[in-house]
Design an enzyme around this catalytic site. Structure first.
Site, mmCIF file in Angstrom:
data_model
loop_
_atom_site.group_PDB
_atom_site.id
_atom_site.type_symbol
_atom_site.label_atom_id
_atom_site.label_comp_id
_atom_site.label_asym_id
_atom_site.label_seq_id
_atom_site.Cartn_x
_atom_site.Cartn_y
_atom_site.Cartn_z
ATOM 1 N N ASP A 110 19.143 -27.752 15.552
ATOM 2 C CA ASP A 110 19.954 -27.543 14.356
ATOM 3 C C ASP A 110 19.915 -26.056 13.998
ATOM 4 O O ASP A 110 18.841 -25.492 13.771
ATOM 5 C CB ASP A 110 19.383 -28.380 13.202
ATOM 6 C CG ASP A 110 20.263 -28.378 11.962
ATOM 7 O OD1 ASP A 110 20.809 -27.305 11.610
ATOM 8 O OD2 ASP A 110 20.391 -29.439 11.330
ATOM 9 N N PRO A 111 21.076 -25.390 13.957
ATOM 10 C CA PRO A 111 21.072 -23.950 13.688
ATOM 11 C C PRO A 111 20.433 -23.566 12.363
ATOM 12 O O PRO A 111 19.926 -22.443 12.227
ATOM 13 C CB PRO A 111 22.569 -23.583 13.710
ATOM 14 C CG PRO A 111 23.184 -24.610 14.602
ATOM 15 C CD PRO A 111 22.430 -25.877 14.310
ATOM 16 N N ARG A 112 20.432 -24.466 11.396
ATOM 17 C CA ARG A 112 19.785 -24.147 10.122
ATOM 18 C C ARG A 112 18.280 -24.010 10.303
ATOM 19 O O ARG A 112 17.643 -23.153 9.666
ATOM 20 C CB ARG A 112 20.136 -25.221 9.083
ATOM 21 C CG ARG A 112 21.623 -25.230 8.712
ATOM 22 C CD ARG A 112 22.042 -26.496 8.007
ATOM 23 N NE ARG A 112 21.939 -27.678 8.867
ATOM 24 C CZ ARG A 112 22.413 -28.877 8.544
ATOM 25 N NH1 ARG A 112 23.027 -29.058 7.372
ATOM 26 N NH2 ARG A 112 22.289 -29.892 9.395
ATOM 27 N N ASP A 113 17.715 -24.822 11.178
ATOM 28 C CA ASP A 113 16.304 -24.662 11.510
ATOM 29 C C ASP A 113 16.077 -23.397 12.328
ATOM 30 O O ASP A 113 15.057 -22.712 12.165
ATOM 31 C CB ASP A 113 15.808 -25.878 12.305
ATOM 32 C CG ASP A 113 15.634 -27.111 11.436
ATOM 33 O OD1 ASP A 113 15.096 -26.989 10.325
ATOM 34 O OD2 ASP A 113 16.040 -28.203 11.881
ATOM 35 N N THR A 144 10.269 -21.777 24.963
ATOM 36 C CA THR A 144 8.891 -21.719 25.436
ATOM 37 C C THR A 144 8.336 -23.120 25.642
ATOM 38 O O THR A 144 7.604 -23.387 26.611
ATOM 39 C CB THR A 144 8.019 -20.929 24.452
ATOM 40 O OG1 THR A 144 8.565 -19.615 24.281
ATOM 41 C CG2 THR A 144 6.583 -20.821 24.938
ATOM 42 N N HIS A 176 17.568 -16.203 27.786
ATOM 43 C CA HIS A 176 18.259 -16.459 26.519
ATOM 44 C C HIS A 176 19.747 -16.102 26.641
ATOM 45 O O HIS A 176 20.445 -15.982 25.631
ATOM 46 C CB HIS A 176 17.647 -15.640 25.377
ATOM 47 C CG HIS A 176 16.383 -16.218 24.817
ATOM 48 N ND1 HIS A 176 16.201 -17.559 24.612
ATOM 49 C CD2 HIS A 176 15.246 -15.612 24.379
ATOM 50 C CE1 HIS A 176 14.997 -17.768 24.085
ATOM 51 N NE2 HIS A 176 14.402 -16.614 23.949
#
Length: 307
Positions: free
Chosen positions: A111-114, A38, A91
């Site tokens: 970061d995938p953890r975020d 977005t 997506h």
């Protein structure tokens, strides 16, 4: 080149791209969920239209073709009627959408953890009933029959347990909206195509650290000239604070689909996982993500060594 895989879930279906005709110069904003999609839509809107106030809601100016809660016939008609340079959200990974050398694809990583923590709050903020009602309404307009919903596993009570559910989910990427597997596989499709298509890769942390610099760099990449006097207002309009203040017209799918539209933007900070994960968790995460992604992708998306 036609898409080679179909990605389908409760609220999206990549088959909706079938029959869509690109125009030279179209911009496809293609990021995994909660990586800054977005935000990047808003940036593209500001660069293309060069006004801080949008003429229509963002998801009308830059529609999400795959999302099934808006009638496909309506979305295609709106895009066909647009006279400005078009910028479109998805997506879906690159192997699920048409590939066109005359189009610019913008992929955004985080970061995938975020991502895991952000998607957790995102789910809590969704008005599922409103989404399902909109899905049925759109299907009726398009004249299609909806299939049964895929049964979702129950969400654990604890935040750490929900983190691991997201990380360890083995559901094929073609059948799930967000997981660690889906996130890194999505990003990999774009990194792998960077030599063959016009792919621009942005990183969420770079947008946070230097929004104006990233906007100027993207404008140059897209061949868009912006008068110097316009930059301060355009950059201000792309900040989280500005977008949050206008959430009803900025958030995906319209404000009525969210319990609190402003909460869609939450804090927008990086590294919140540091307060949740201990050393053992980080080692477990590193082993999992190394099994899913290339070294080049891991280095780029994490901005730190993963070991």
């Amino acid at each position: 080149m036609a898409a080679v895989r179909r990605y389908v879930g409760t609220f999206y279906d990549s088959i909706r791209w079938d029959g869509f005709e690109f125009r030279p110069g179209d911009i496809i904003i293609a990021a995994p969920p909660k990586c800054g999609t977005t935000w990047t839509q808003m940036i593209c809107a500001l660069l293309v239209l060069q006004e801080p106030d949008l003429p229509l809601p963002l998801d009308t100016v830059a529609p999400w073709i795959d999302m099934v809660i808006r009638a496909r016939t309506v979305v295609f008609a709106e895009l066909q009627a647009q006279t400005h340079r078009r910028f479109i959200k998805t997506h879906t990974p690159l192997d699920g959408i048409p590939n066109d050398p005359a189009v610019t694809y913008i992929c955004v990583g985080r970061d995938p953890r975020d991502v895991a923590l952000s998607i957790d709050r995102h789910i809590d903020n969704m008005d599922i009933g409103a989404f399902l009602t909109a899905r049925q309404r759109a299907a009726a307009i398009d004249g299609i029959e909806l299939g049964p919903l895929r049964r979702q596993p129950p969400r654990p009570d604890g935040e750490r347990d929900r983190f691991w559910q997201w990380v360890d989910d083995e559901t094929p990427s073609t059948q799930i909206g967000s997981s660690l597997r889906r996130t890194v596989e999505h990003l990999q499709t774009f990194l792998d195509a960077a030599d063959d298509l016009d792919v621009a890769c942005l990183h969420y942390d770079d947008l946070k650290a230097d929004l104006e610099g990233q906007m100027r760099q993207l404008a140059g990449r897209l061949g868009i000239d912006v008068d110097e006097h316009r930059w301060p207002r355009l950059v201000q309009a792309a900040t989280f604070e500005s977008m949050r203040s206008r959430a009803d017209t900025i958030v995906p799918c319209g404000g009525e689909q969210w319990i609190d539209p402003a909460a869609f933007f939450n804090r927008g900070t990086s590294g919140q996982w540091r307060d949740l994960l201990d050393d053992a968790d980080l080692a477990r995460y590193a082993a999992r993500v190394r099994a899913l992604a290339s070294d080049d992708l891991l280095e780029w998306v994490h901005r730190e060594a993963i070991d």
